[in-house]
Every structure is written in structure tokens, then in C-alpha cells.
Design a protein around this motif. Structure first.
Motif, short mmCIF file in Angstrom:
data_model
loop_
_atom_site.label_atom_id
_atom_site.label_comp_id
_atom_site.label_asym_id
_atom_site.label_seq_id
_atom_site.Cartn_x
_atom_site.Cartn_y
_atom_site.Cartn_z
N ILE A 1 0.85 -1.21 0.00
CA ILE A 1 0.00 0.00 0.00
C ILE A 1 0.87 1.25 0.00
CG2 ILE A 1 -1.65 1.36 1.35
CD1 ILE A 1 -2.70 -1.33 2.45
N VAL A 2 1.86 1.25 0.88
CA VAL A 2 2.76 2.40 0.96
C VAL A 2 3.45 2.62 -0.39
CG1 VAL A 2 4.84 3.26 2.06
CG2 VAL A 2 3.13 2.12 3.42
N GLY A 3 3.80 1.52 -1.04
CA GLY A 3 4.45 1.62 -2.35
C GLY A 3 3.53 2.21 -3.40
N GLY A 4 2.29 1.74 -3.43
CA GLY A 4 1.33 2.23 -4.42
C GLY A 4 1.06 3.72 -4.24
N VAL A 5 0.81 4.11 -2.99
CA VAL A 5 0.54 5.51 -2.70
C VAL A 5 1.80 6.35 -2.96
CG1 VAL A 5 -0.01 7.12 -0.85
CG2 VAL A 5 -1.31 5.01 -1.06
N GLY A 6 2.94 5.81 -2.58
CA GLY A 6 4.20 6.53 -2.77
C GLY A 6 4.49 6.78 -4.24
N GLY B 1 -4.41 4.24 -4.95
CA GLY B 1 -3.16 3.62 -4.50
C GLY B 1 -3.41 2.63 -3.38
N LEU B 2 -4.34 2.98 -2.51
CA LEU B 2 -4.70 2.10 -1.40
C LEU B 2 -5.28 0.79 -1.92
CD1 LEU B 2 -5.01 2.17 1.74
CD2 LEU B 2 -7.29 3.04 1.39
N VAL B 3 -6.24 0.91 -2.84
CA VAL B 3 -6.93 -0.28 -3.34
C VAL B 3 -5.97 -1.16 -4.15
CG1 VAL B 3 -8.78 -1.10 -4.83
CG2 VAL B 3 -9.16 0.87 -3.36
N THR B 4 -5.24 -0.54 -5.08
CA THR B 4 -4.33 -1.37 -5.89
C THR B 4 -3.20 -1.92 -5.01
OG1 THR B 4 -3.01 0.57 -6.51
CG2 THR B 4 -4.76 -0.09 -8.01
N GLY B 5 -2.80 -1.15 -4.01
CA GLY B 5 -1.78 -1.64 -3.09
C GLY B 5 -2.22 -2.89 -2.36
N ILE B 6 -3.47 -2.91 -1.93
CA ILE B 6 -3.98 -4.10 -1.24
C ILE B 6 -3.98 -5.29 -2.20
CG2 ILE B 6 -6.05 -5.13 -0.22
CD1 ILE B 6 -6.69 -2.34 0.95
N ILE C 1 -1.91 1.88 8.61
CA ILE C 1 -1.56 2.54 7.34
C ILE C 1 -2.82 2.82 6.53
CG2 ILE C 1 -0.42 2.16 5.11
CD1 ILE C 1 1.77 0.66 6.63
N ILE C 2 -3.70 1.80 6.44
CA ILE C 2 -4.94 1.96 5.67
C ILE C 2 -5.76 3.10 6.26
CG2 ILE C 2 -7.14 0.88 5.07
CD1 ILE C 2 -5.66 -1.79 4.94
#
Lengths: 183, 130
Positions: free
Chosen positions: A118-123, A152-157, B8-9
């Protein structure tokens, strides 16, 4: 100073793994470009290539993953002919890599692969928007950031779940055996 | 999933909603100011290329540079990127924009369309009644 056989085998294995990961990451980028995503959100994408970068980060060292990120960005720029925007995607990918690396290092026990993803996608989204705002000298583009946080959150998950399934399968391969014990 | 993941979420969702919710709330001026026509600046390579009025009538503006061509279409008090020959086509996904501060960016061609804020039109009449 000559390396011992064991050491050089290990280095060779690492190099091979990076090469394979880069190849798969590029293929995933191509697959992703074929899938039509008709979201009216600029810059939103699945980020399937992040599956390979995260997996690499899990098995190998940070510098190996960094090498993978750079390789993948250059090769995709060659394939899609997007040299004019290569620096932007490099900026996004590097930023994404740095935050994933930090979260993985610092939050080893508190954060699972899904959190790192998630952090990666948002980043990635944040890095690209920041690069765009620097080049265009306008902060208006941040208008789209909140929406991109959500995507980014959704695709990160989703990517995180994929990596969660991929890692145990790869662990069964003998190539990955010795890298597994590192962790 | 671990506790850190949920944290984080939660943080990302909270930050996103903090900025998004005010936009969904009924705007105080967004709907009823159509008598005030907004303008949009089109910039190419950081230099102002053209300022257009966002009229109801359709206008087509072509932006040509050594990098390529972008076609911008103004209609219904808003503007959209209509066509481009850039490699990634991301600029087409911005859709139709009509609010101040919204923008469209074409990274490969360095083209930006930005809607300007509502200006004070002090010396113009508010309305003309015939």
C-alpha cells in the motif's frame, strides 16, 4: 580478492533473479497496458509490476531491488517509447521504492507485505505528482492526490495479496531456498 | 494483515477523505456562478500559450509543438483534452473539468491546462437587464 565459490554462486544467483524479476515486471507492465481501465482518474494504474519489486525486496537486498526498479523503468521506456516521460516514472518508482524499503526495514514485525505494498502504491502516485508539479511549477495538480491516495490504497492491497501468494510458492523453489533464511 | 497494515490503511483513508469530503459537500458557488465565465490558461513548456474563456459554445484549440499535438475542446463552461498523439494518453483520462484549480496535464508534451479562480470583475456590471 577472489571470491569463494560459495560467494560467487550466491552473487550469480542474485543477478539471475534480478534479471528474471525485471523480465516479469516488464511483461506485467505490458499486460497492464492492454487491460483497459476506464477510471476517470489521471495516472491511476494497477501497478502490477510492483508485485515483482516487492517480491525482490522480500527475498533480496535493498540495492538489488533498486537495480530492478531502474532496469524495469528503462526497459519499459524502451518498449512503450515514452522517453519523454521516463524521468517522471523513474521519480515515482524510486519514491515508491524508498518508502517501501523504509517501511519494510522499520516495521518488520508490525507491517505485513500488504502494508508495504500500500505504501508503495501511494508513494508511486505521490512521487509522480510531485515530479509533475516541479516541472510544471504548479501545485494545482495535487488536486488529484486524494483520489490517487484511494486508488493507490486499493491497488496496493491487491498487489499485496498477490505477493502474499507468490512468496510462499517461490520459497518452495530451490533457487530461493538460501535467500529465505536471510530473514 | 497486521496491526500496522490497518493503521496505514486508516491514515491514508483519513487523509484522502479529509480532502475529498469538502468537495462533495454542496458548493457555495460552484453551481450558480455560470453567469461568470471562467478562464483557463494553457501553458506549453512552462510558457503561457493561450488563455481561453470557458464558454458554453464549443471551441477547439490545437497546441502544436516539436513534441507533438494536443487538441483541447472547450464546451459547456468547461474544458477537456480531446485528442493527443502522446505515447501514454494519460491526459485523456483527466476528463471534462469545469471547476477552478482543476487542471489537465500532458506530461510527454509538457502541456498544461489550468482553470483560473474566479476573478473580481469589479468594473463590469453584474447583470444587464433588457
Amino acid at each position: 580478492m577472489p571470491l569463494s565459490t560459495e560467494e560467487s554462486t550466491r552473487m550469480l544467483k542474485r543477478t539471475v533473479m534480478i534479471a528474471i524479476f525485471a523480465a516479469v515486471a516488464v511483461v506485467l507492465s505490458i499486460v497492464e497496458s492492454i487491460i483497459p481501465v476506464n477510471l476517470q482518474i489521471p495516472g491511476a494504474k494497477l501497478g502490477l509490476a510492483n508485485i515483482m519489486i516487492l517480491t525482490c525486496l522480500y527475498f533480496l537486498r535493498g540495492r538489488d531491488a533498486l537495480m530492478l526498479v531502474i532496469l524495469k523503468t528503462i526497459i519499459t521506456a524502451f518498449i512503450f517509447g515514452t522517453f519523454s516521460s521516463m524521468l517522471f516514472s523513474l521519480f515515482g518508482s524510486l519514491f515508491s521504492f524508498i518508502v517501501m524499503f523504509l517501511v519494510m526495514k522499520l516495521g518488520r514485525n508490525q507491517v505485513s507485505l500488504i502494508g508495504v505494498s500500500i505504501v508503495g502504491g501511494v508513494g508511486h502516485n505521490f512521487g509522480q505528482i510531485t515530479a509533475a508539479s516541479i516541472v510544471f511549477q504548479s501545485s494545482n495538480i495535487y488536486y488529484y492526490m486524494p483520489l490517487l491516495l484511494i486508488t493507490g490504497l486499493v491497488t496496493g492491497i491487491l498487489v499485496g495479496i498477490a505477493v502474499k501468494y507468490l512468496v510462499p510458492s517461490l520459497t518452495k523453489l530451490s533457487l530461493f531456498e538460501e535467500f529465505q533464511t536471510n530473514r | 494483515m497486521k496491526r500496522g497494515d490497518l493503521l496505514i490503511i486508516a491514515i491514508i483513508a483519513a487523509v484522502a477523505l479529509f480532502f475529498l469530503v469538502p468537495r462533495w459537500l454542496p458548493g457555495d458557488e460552484s453551481e450558480n456562478n455560470h453567469n461568470e465565465i471562467l478562464t483557463a490558461d494553457i501553458t506549453l513548456n512552462g510558457k503561457l500559450y493561450k488563455t481561453v474563456e470557458l464558454t458554453k459554445e464549443e471551441q477547439i484549440i490545437e497546441i502544436r509543438s516539436e513534441r507533438g499535438t494536443n487538441v483541447v475542446k472547450v464546451h459547456d463552461y468547461g474544458v477537456e483534452m480531446y485528442d493527443t498523439d502522446c505515447p501514454d494518453k494519460v491526459c485523456l483520462t483527466f476528463g471534462f473539468i469545469q471547476k477552478p484549480k482543476q487542471s489537465i496535464i500532458c506530461l510527454p508534451h509538457r502541456v498544461m491546462v489550468e482553470i483560473n479562480g474566479v476573478q473580481d470583475v469589479g468594473d463590469e456590471p453584474d447583470a444587464i437587464v433588457n
